[in-house]
Design a protein around this motif. Structure first.
Motif, short mmCIF file in Angstrom:
data_model
loop_
_atom_site.label_atom_id
_atom_site.label_comp_id
_atom_site.label_asym_id
_atom_site.label_seq_id
_atom_site.Cartn_x
_atom_site.Cartn_y
_atom_site.Cartn_z
N VAL A 31 0.84 -1.20 0.00
CA VAL A 31 0.00 0.00 0.00
C VAL A 31 0.88 1.25 0.00
CG1 VAL A 31 -1.77 1.27 1.28
CG2 VAL A 31 -1.85 -1.24 1.17
N ARG A 32 1.93 1.23 0.78
CA ARG A 32 2.85 2.37 0.83
C ARG A 32 3.46 2.63 -0.55
NH1 ARG A 32 6.31 0.23 3.99
NH2 ARG A 32 5.39 0.99 5.95
N GLN A 33 3.83 1.54 -1.21
CA GLN A 33 4.46 1.68 -2.52
C GLN A 33 3.50 2.33 -3.52
OE1 GLN A 33 7.48 1.39 -3.55
NE2 GLN A 33 7.05 1.58 -5.76
N LEU A 34 2.24 1.93 -3.49
CA LEU A 34 1.28 2.51 -4.43
C LEU A 34 1.06 4.00 -4.12
CD1 LEU A 34 -0.58 2.13 -6.83
CD2 LEU A 34 -2.37 1.34 -5.28
N HIS A 35 0.93 4.34 -2.85
CA HIS A 35 0.86 5.76 -2.48
C HIS A 35 2.05 6.52 -3.07
CE1 HIS A 35 -2.54 6.28 0.19
NE2 HIS A 35 -2.16 5.32 1.02
N ARG A 36 3.22 5.97 -2.87
CA ARG A 36 4.44 6.66 -3.30
C ARG A 36 4.46 6.86 -4.82
NH1 ARG A 36 8.86 3.83 -0.38
NH2 ARG A 36 8.36 5.22 1.37
N GLU A 37 3.96 5.85 -5.54
CA GLU A 37 3.95 5.97 -7.00
C GLU A 37 2.98 7.08 -7.45
OE1 GLU A 37 3.21 2.02 -8.51
OE2 GLU A 37 4.95 1.21 -7.44
N PHE A 38 1.84 7.15 -6.80
CA PHE A 38 0.91 8.24 -7.15
C PHE A 38 1.52 9.60 -6.80
CE2 PHE A 38 -2.71 5.02 -6.99
CZ PHE A 38 -2.99 5.09 -8.34
N VAL A 84 -3.08 14.55 -3.35
CA VAL A 84 -3.93 13.98 -2.30
C VAL A 84 -3.60 12.50 -2.14
CG1 VAL A 84 -6.30 13.50 -1.56
CG2 VAL A 84 -5.80 15.57 -2.90
N MET A 85 -3.38 12.09 -0.92
CA MET A 85 -3.27 10.67 -0.61
C MET A 85 -4.57 10.29 0.10
SD MET A 85 -0.10 9.60 -1.45
CE MET A 85 -0.25 10.65 -2.91
N GLN A 86 -5.44 9.59 -0.60
CA GLN A 86 -6.65 9.13 0.07
C GLN A 86 -6.30 7.92 0.93
OE1 GLN A 86 -9.86 9.86 -3.40
NE2 GLN A 86 -10.67 8.86 -1.61
N THR A 87 -6.76 7.92 2.17
CA THR A 87 -6.51 6.75 3.01
C THR A 87 -7.17 5.55 2.36
OG1 THR A 87 -8.53 7.17 4.25
CG2 THR A 87 -6.50 8.15 5.09
N PHE A 88 -6.47 4.41 2.42
CA PHE A 88 -7.00 3.21 1.77
C PHE A 88 -8.01 2.56 2.73
CE2 PHE A 88 -6.09 -1.38 0.47
CZ PHE A 88 -7.09 -1.37 -0.47
N LEU A 148 -0.20 5.11 6.76
CA LEU A 148 0.50 4.96 5.48
C LEU A 148 0.32 6.21 4.62
CD1 LEU A 148 -0.49 1.27 4.75
CD2 LEU A 148 1.86 2.12 5.05
N ALA A 149 -0.90 6.72 4.57
CA ALA A 149 -1.17 7.90 3.75
C ALA A 149 -0.36 9.09 4.26
CB ALA A 149 -2.67 8.22 3.76
N ARG A 150 -0.33 9.25 5.57
CA ARG A 150 0.41 10.37 6.15
C ARG A 150 1.91 10.23 5.89
NH1 ARG A 150 -0.80 15.07 6.68
NH2 ARG A 150 -2.62 14.65 8.00
N GLU A 151 2.43 9.02 6.06
CA GLU A 151 3.86 8.79 5.86
C GLU A 151 4.28 9.24 4.45
OE1 GLU A 151 5.04 4.68 6.25
OE2 GLU A 151 6.96 5.05 5.25
N VAL A 152 3.51 8.84 3.46
CA VAL A 152 3.90 9.17 2.08
C VAL A 152 3.57 10.63 1.75
CG1 VAL A 152 3.65 8.58 -0.36
CG2 VAL A 152 3.66 6.78 1.38
N ALA A 153 2.46 11.13 2.26
CA ALA A 153 2.12 12.53 2.00
C ALA A 153 3.25 13.43 2.46
CB ALA A 153 0.82 12.89 2.71
N ASP A 154 3.87 13.05 3.54
CA ASP A 154 4.97 13.86 4.09
C ASP A 154 6.23 13.81 3.23
OD1 ASP A 154 3.38 14.73 6.09
OD2 ASP A 154 4.27 13.49 7.68
N GLU A 155 6.26 12.89 2.30
CA GLU A 155 7.42 12.83 1.39
C GLU A 155 7.30 13.86 0.27
OE1 GLU A 155 7.64 8.79 0.01
OE2 GLU A 155 8.03 7.97 2.00
N GLY A 156 6.17 14.54 0.17
CA GLY A 156 5.98 15.50 -0.92
C GLY A 156 4.89 16.50 -0.58
N ASP A 157 4.37 17.13 -1.63
CA ASP A 157 3.38 18.18 -1.42
C ASP A 157 1.95 17.63 -1.49
OD1 ASP A 157 2.24 20.69 -1.09
OD2 ASP A 157 2.22 21.05 -3.26
#
Lengths: 434, 434, 434, 434
Positions: free
Chosen positions: B87-94, B101-105, B135-144
Motif C-alpha cells: 500500500v505504501r508503494q502505491l501511495h508513493r507511485e501516485f 492527495v493521498m486518500q486513506t486506503f 501509510l497515507a500520512r507517511e507518504v504525503a509527508d514525502e511531498g506536497d
C-alpha cells in the motif's frame, strides 16, 4: 457454476513475517519450512528434468514504466539502484503470484547500452547490475524461487562490432552474476540467432545452467533463420533451455516454440522449452513484432490480455510440451497468478496470491450485486468476447515494415537523440516506401 | 516534432533520500525545501480558492487487485494492515506521478461491510482504518500532498437500515480519521444522493473540509435525481467540493460534473468541483455504470485508457471548470502522471515521475529503432486510433439492466456467498427479462 | 429448427403470364383473381383505417445507382424516361417482394432541381414525371399495389425563395400526378417542417390522400422543432399519414415516429404513421443524418442491414403502432421481402418472392453441405453478430457537423460544379472548426 | 481534387435504341459502329493474346437472390426460363458496366443438380440451359461482349460417381452450348482439380477456347493440391485460361492466381490468367472459403466491397499479370463498373455506365451540400476506413472447419431436405469437434 478449488494456497510466509505475528502464522511458517526447506531449493534443471512446471516472472521495464521508474525509449534498469523499494516490491508481487524465477532487473544494463541510451551516469553499470542481483536474491529467499541473471541484445552487435567486442560486453555483466552467485543464466531478447549463440557461449563458461530465448515469431530471426534451425543452433551452442520471449503474443509465441521443438528433435538433440511472450494481443504483427505496431509503446492498452486469456496461454503452452512458462512486457502480477492458477492441477497448489482471487474469480460470490455474483464461473469468462469501448478504433493495425536488420545504416546506434534532419530523412523514406 | 518541455521536473526528494546521497542530490533537496517548505502545506480549500489545480490519486482496489493484495468481490482494504509495504508503494507511485492527495486506503472499511463481505477477522476495522491513515500520512509527508479520509456507500443503507444506523457506521470510521488528524474528508461512491447527504452531515461535525462525490452519470442517481439537483443538495448539506467518482469514463464524468455545476449555480450556490472517473472507456454503460457491463470486473482490459486519453481528460476537465482532477478504478500511476503532464502549463511544473517519461513520450527519441524515435511527438499519439488486436471481439457491449435500487430484495446483503438456489432464481429472472 | 411457413405464397401472376403458360399457371392465375379482384383495390386510407399493414417499397436512387442508371450527386430520376426497362424491373421486384405501394420514380424531378443538378436536358421534367407515373401504374396493375406520387425538398426553399415560388414548384409536379391519376400523394424527404407544411397544403388541393414524411431523427428538424411538434403541424396542415423517411436507420426512425405519435396524440389529433428508413446502420449520426457520415454515399456497404435486421425493424415498427412500413436508400428487394415475411402472420400471406426464400432461410435445407443446412433456423440468424471482414476499420465514425440550415450561404444552390476556390474555402472552414 | 476523366464513355447503343431516338443518338450509334463493327467481334483468345484487358461479369445467383429470383440453398438458375426479363436486365446492367463477357446463367443447371436440389420440374434442364444461352446472346449483341457457356462442380463427383458418369453430366450441358454456338467455354467453381480436369477434357472436344477456374485459395484444392500444381494440371488438360472464382475475396484470389502463374511457368507451360473473386472481404476464411463463415449466405452484408475496394482489386490483378478480370458472388453492376473505371487508362475508354458515375465519384461535384461535394476526389475515398455502424459486432469470425471432402459421408447428396435426425447428428459432431 462457482469455481471451487481443491488446492491449498501456498502461504506467503515472508510477507506474513513482515506483518503482525500470530499463532496461526507461526504454524504456517512451519508448514512452509517443511514444504520448501531453506537452502535446499531444487535447481532449474532438476525441476525441468523432473517434469515440473516452472512459472517465470513478467517483464519489468513495462511494469515499472507504468509505475514511474523506467523511461520508455532507453528502457534501462537504473531503478535497481535508484529506487530499490519499487523493484523489490515488483519482485515480491510476482513471487506471491507464483513465480519460481526472479530475473535480475538487468535488462539493457550493458555498458554500451547505458551509454548509448543517454543514461545520466549517477550509477555505473556495475552498481546497477549488483543492486539488481541483491534485490532478486532477497525476494527469492522469501519463497520457492531461483535467481536468474540475464544478458540481451547489444547495440554493439547491431552496429557491427566484432564477435570479441560483443562477447566482452556480455562478459562484463556476467562477472557480476558470478560474483553474486545467481542460480542460472538467461540469454534473452535476441533478434539474431548469431548474437544469441555468442551469448550462450560466454554464459556457458560459468558452468551454470543456461537458457536462451529469441524475440522471434514463426518467420524466424531477422535474417530469416527458421525457429527450428535457431533452436538447434542454440542447443548446439550449449543452451539447456530454449524458447522465445517478448515481441509476440502468447498464441504466436507458443506456435514458434513448437516449431523450435520440432527443429531440435529433428536435429536429434534434446532440450527444455520456455516461453515468455507479451501480455498484448498481436495478431497483426510482422516479423519485427510489436515494436513495429503503430501503438508501440504508448497505446497498447486495448491489446492487454485478460487473466482468462492468460489461463488459455498457460494451458496451450503446457500442452505444447513447454514447462518453463512465464511472461514479458505487459505482464502484471495478476497475469502470472493466472498462469499459476491454470496449472494448479499439475503443480498441486495455488500461489499465495490466490488468497486474493480464487479460481475463475470465485471471490465475486461475495459481490454486493447478485447479478455480478453470478459471474463467478468459468463458463462466463471463457465465452465472453470483451468489448474495447472504442467504436472509433479498428481491431487491427498495419505494422510498419522497415525490414532492416543488423548492420543496416538505420540501425547504427548513437548517443544523441534523433535530430530533426534525421527524422526528416526517415519520413521521406517512409513515404517513398508506401 | 519531438516534444520539448519548458518545465522543471519536481524532484522526488524523499525517494532520493532513500537512495545513495550524492552532491547533486543534496543540491536538489535544498531546492525542494525552498519550493515546498515542510510544515507549511496549503489546505485543500486554500488551494482551490486560489484557483490551483489539485491532482487526485487513482483507485486503490483495482490497482492492488492486479498486484495481488485485494480480493475482487469483497473489495475490502485489509491490505493496509496485512501488506503495508504494498500500500505504501502505491501511495508513493501516485505521489511521484503528481498526486496532491493521498486518500486513506479505507474503501469499504466500515464494520458492516467487512463483516458482510466475508473478511476473515485477522484485523479489526479500527486496525485497518488506522494503518491506512498512517501509510497515507507517511507518504504525503514525502511531498506536497494532503491526506484525505473517506467514507462510502454502506450495505446498511442498501438493506434499508435507519438513518441513525447508517450515520453511526460513518461515525465509526470518522473517529479514526479525527484521531489520525487527516487534512480533509471525502464522502465518495454513493449511488443515492440521500445517503451521501447523511454522510456529509456526519463528516461536517468535524469542522474539516468536506468533499462529496456520487458514482453517477448524466441520468442522475439511482432514484433518478438529476446531477444538478444532487449537487445542489450536497452543497446544502455542507460539502465544499462536489463531483463524481467511479462508475463512468472521463467523457461521461466530465459531462456529469458540468451538469452538477449548472445545478449548483442555478440554485444560487457556490462550490468547487472534482472528478475521479474510471480509467476505462464506457460509452455503452447505462445508469448503473461499469458494474453492469458484462466485462466487469475481470475483462475490462481492452477498455483501459491510454496516457493520451488521460491528457484529453485532464484538459476537458480543466476547461469545464473542474480543479480537483483525479481518478478511480483502473488508474495506474502513469495515468495520474499524464494528468500532471497535461496540466503542467497551468501548474508551472512537471511531477517527479516525469523524469521517466517526458512530454508526449519524448523519451522515445532515444529508442534503438529510428522509426520508433519518430513517434516522439504529440501529433502522432493524438491522432492514433489504437487497435484492440481482438478481431473476434466487438467494440461495445450490451450492459445488464437490472435497474434495482436501495431496498430491492435483490440487494439485501448477506454474509454468505450466493447459493446455487439463489443463482438459479437469478438466471430465471434474467432470462424472463430478455 | 427449420422454419416452416403456414402461409400461402401470393403468386406472381403477371410475371407468370410473361413466361410460358402451362396448365399449372392458369390455375394459379384463377386463384389470384379470387384473392385480389382486379379493379377493386382498396385505397390507402381504407387499408390503414382497417388496421391493415401496408408494405412500402424501397428507395430507387440508391438501388438504381448501383445498377448504373442514376448518378450519385445529382440523384435525379431521368432514367424513368431514358431507361424505362430498368425502372420497370425494379418496381416489379419490389412488387414481388411484397410492396403495396409503387412510388413514382420522381424524386428530385422538380424543374429547379433538374436544372441545378446539371441534368443535360434530353428530357423535360414533365416527360420524366409522366414516364415515371406510367411505369408505376403498369407494375402496380400486376399485383395488389397502389401508385403514390411524391414531391420532396426543393433547392428553391434552401435558397430562400418565397413560399409562392416553392409552392409553384410543387404544383408543377402535382399537375402530372393529377393527370396520371395516382392513388395518393406523399410529401417526403423534408429537413424543415415548414417546407413540408407548404407541400402538404399544395397536395391537399387535389382531394387525394396525403402522406408526409420528414428526414429527421429524435433531435427534430434542422431548426430544432421536435418530432412531436413537427408531426402535429403536418397533421394540422392536412396530412392523414405522417412519419419519417431516409437519413436514419430503422432503430432511430422507429424511435422518431414514436415521438411523432406522442406529439400528435398530445395535441388531441389523429393520424396514421409511416416509416421508411435507410437500410444502413447509423448509430453514429448527428441531426443531419447519413449525409454527414464520412462514408456517404460511396462507402456505406459495411452498414447495410441484413434481412434479419429488417425483420426486427418490421416487428419494432409494428409494435410501435406504425402500419405503413417501407424503406428508403439502401433497400433492395430482399429487404422488403423480409418486412413482408416478418409480418406474414399479421397479413395472412407471404409475398410472391418468398417462393425463392422461405421463412428464416428455409431454402438452406437443400444446401449441398449439411453444416450449412443446419443454418436454416431462426435462432441461428437472430443471434449471429455478423463480422465486417474489415479488421482495419472502426465500427463507428465521427460525422461531419456543419449544422447549417436553410438560408445559410453554404447551402445556396448553383448550377455549376463546385470550383476549386469554393472547395478551398470549405476545407479552410472545416479545419478551423476542428 | 475532383477527378477529371480523359476518357470517352462507350455509349450504350442498344439501350439508346430502346429509348426515343434523337439526332444525337444516331450520331453516337455511328461512332459505336466505327469502334466495334458488328459481326466482327474479336474472340477471347485474340483479345488476351493481344494483351487486352477482358472485363468479366459478376455472379448471378447472389445478385438474383437479392432481387427475388433465385433460391439460396439450391442456387439453381431456373429463372432463365421462369423470369427471363429479370435475367436479361442483369446481363444488360453488367454490359453497361463494362463487361466483355456474358456468362450464360447456367450455374448448377446440370440435371443431377436440378434434381438433387429440389427444383420442381416446371422446366427441364435443357429448357433452362437454352433460355440462358438465348438471353446471354441477346444482350451480348447489344455491345462488345462474348458469350461464355459454363459447367461447374457436380453432386455426382462429390458422391463418388465414376469419371464416365461425371463427364456425361458435363456433356449434357455442353450439347446445348454447342447448339447455341457460344463463343467460349468455362469450367468453373471446382473444389477438386481432378473434377476440373475432367470438365476441361470434355469441353475441349468442342474445339472452342476453354477457361478453367477453381474455387480455391492459397492452401490449394480440398485434397491439398497446391494452386501451382492445380494450374499446371489444368493447362495440361487443355485449358488456355486458368484461374480462380468464388469462395475468397479479391486479395486472397489475386494471391492464389499469382501462385498458379508461378506453377504454370515453373512447369514450362503457358496460359492466360483470370480472376473472378467474391465481392466480400474474407480475411478470416479457411480452405473451404466463405461457405464456412458463419455469415454465409444471409449475413454477409458488412463484408461487401466498396467500389474503391474494387478499383484496388482491378489494379492488383492487372499488376499480377491477370488480364481476364471479373467477379462472382456479391458483385453488383457498380462493382464491375469500378473495374472498368480503374482500367480505363489501359483500355482507352470508360464503360457506358460511367455516364452515371464519373471517375472517383466526380458526380458528387453536383451534390446539394458543399461538404459532400468536397468528397469528389480519389484521395478522400482511398484513405477512408469505412465504419460498420455495428458496435456490437466483431470484425472477424471463426469459420466452421469441417474439412471434409469428396467421398465423405457428410457430402453424399440427397434429394430430400435434411431431416431433424440428420441435423442432430451433425450438431453432436460439431460439439465434439470443439
Amino acid at each position: 457454476m462457482p469455481a471451487e478449488s481443491p488446492f491449498q494456497t501456498q502461504r506467503d510466509a515472508a510477507a506474513e513475517r513482515r506483518g503482525p505475528v500470530t499463532a496461526a502464522t507461526i504454524i504456517i511458517i512451519i508448514i512452509i519450512i517443511i514444504m520448501a526447506p531453506a537452502g535446499a531449493k531444487k535447481g532449474i534443471l532438476e525441476r525441468l528434468d523432473a517434469g515440473e512446471v516452472v512459472i517465470g516472472d513478467g517483464g519489468f521495464v513495462f511494469a515499472l514504466e507504468k509505475r514511474g521508474y523506467v523511461k520508455a525509449g532507453p528502457w534501462t534498469p537504473e531503478a535497481a539502484a535508484e529506487h530499490p523499494e519499487a523493484v523489490r516490491q515488483l519482485h515480491r508481487e510476482f513471487l506471491r503470484a507464483g513465480s519460481n524465477v526472479m530475473q535480475t532487473f538487468t535488462f539493457y544494463a550493458s555498458d554500451d547500452k547505458l551509454e548509448n541510451r543517454g543514461h545520466t551516469q549517477t550509477f555505473t553499470g556495475q552498481q546497477i547490475n549488483e543492486a539488481a542481483c541483491d534485490l532478486a536474491r532477497e525476494v527469492a529467499d522469501e519463497g520457492d524461487a531461483l535467481v536468474a541473471g540475464g544478458v540481451s541484445q547489444t547495440p554493439s552487435y547491431l552496429s557491427c562490432k566484432s564477435q570479441d567486442d560483443v562477447k566482452a560486453t556480455f562478459k562484463k555483466q556476467l562477472d557480476v552474476f558470478v560474483k553474486k552467485n545467481v542460480d542460472f543464466l538467461i540469454a534473452e531478447y535476441f533478434e539474431h540467432v548469431e548474437e544469441a549463440e555468442w551469448a550462450v557461449q560466454v554464459l556457458k563458461t560459468t558452468g551454470k545452467p543456461v537458457a536462451a530465448t529469441l524475440c522471434i515469431g514463426p518467420e524466424g530471426d531477422l535474417n530469416g533463420v527458421s525457429p527450428g534451425d535457431c533452436a538447434a543452433r542454440l542447443v548446439k551452442a550449449g543452451a539447456q533451455i530454449v524458447g522465445v520471449n517478448c515481441h509476440f503474443d502468447p498464441d504466436t509465441s507458443v506456435k514458434t516454440v513448437k516449431m523450435m521443438k520440432e527443429g531440435v528433435e529433428k536435429a536429434g538433440l534434446k532440450a527444455h522449452y520456455m516461453c515468455q511472450p507479451l501480455a498484448y494481443h498481436t495478431p497483426d504483427c510482422n516479423c519485427q513484432g510489436f515494436i513495429d505496431l503503430p501503438e508501440f509503446p504508448f497505446s497498447l492498452e486495448p491489446r492487454i490480455l485478460t487473466r482468462w486469456d492468460m489461463q488459455k496461454y498457460a494451458r496451450d503452452a503446457y500442452d505444447a510440451g513447454i514447462r518453463y512458462i512465464g511472461g514479458c512486457c505487459g505482464f502484471e502480477p495478476y497475469h502470472v497468478r493466472a498462469l499459476a492458477e491454470e496449472l494448479a492441477p499439475e503443480r498441486g497448489f495455488l500461489p499465495a496470491g490466490s488468497d486474493k482471487h480464487g479460481n475463475w474469480g470465485s471471490g465475486l460470490e461475495m459481490h454486493t450485486k447478485p447479478w455480478v455474483r453470478a459471474r463467478a464461473r468459468r463458463d462466463y469468462w471463457e465465452k465472453l468476447k470483451p468489448a474495447s469501448g472504442r467504436p472509433l478504433c479498428p481491431s487491427m493495425s498495419m505494422p510498419d515494415s522497415w525490414g532492416v536488420t543488423k548492420g543496416h545504416a538505420d540501425l547504427m546506434q548513437q548517443k544523441e537523440a534523433t535530430s530533426q534532419e534525421q527524422l526528416k530523412a526517415l519520413f521521406d523514406k517512409a513515404n517513398k516506401g508506401q
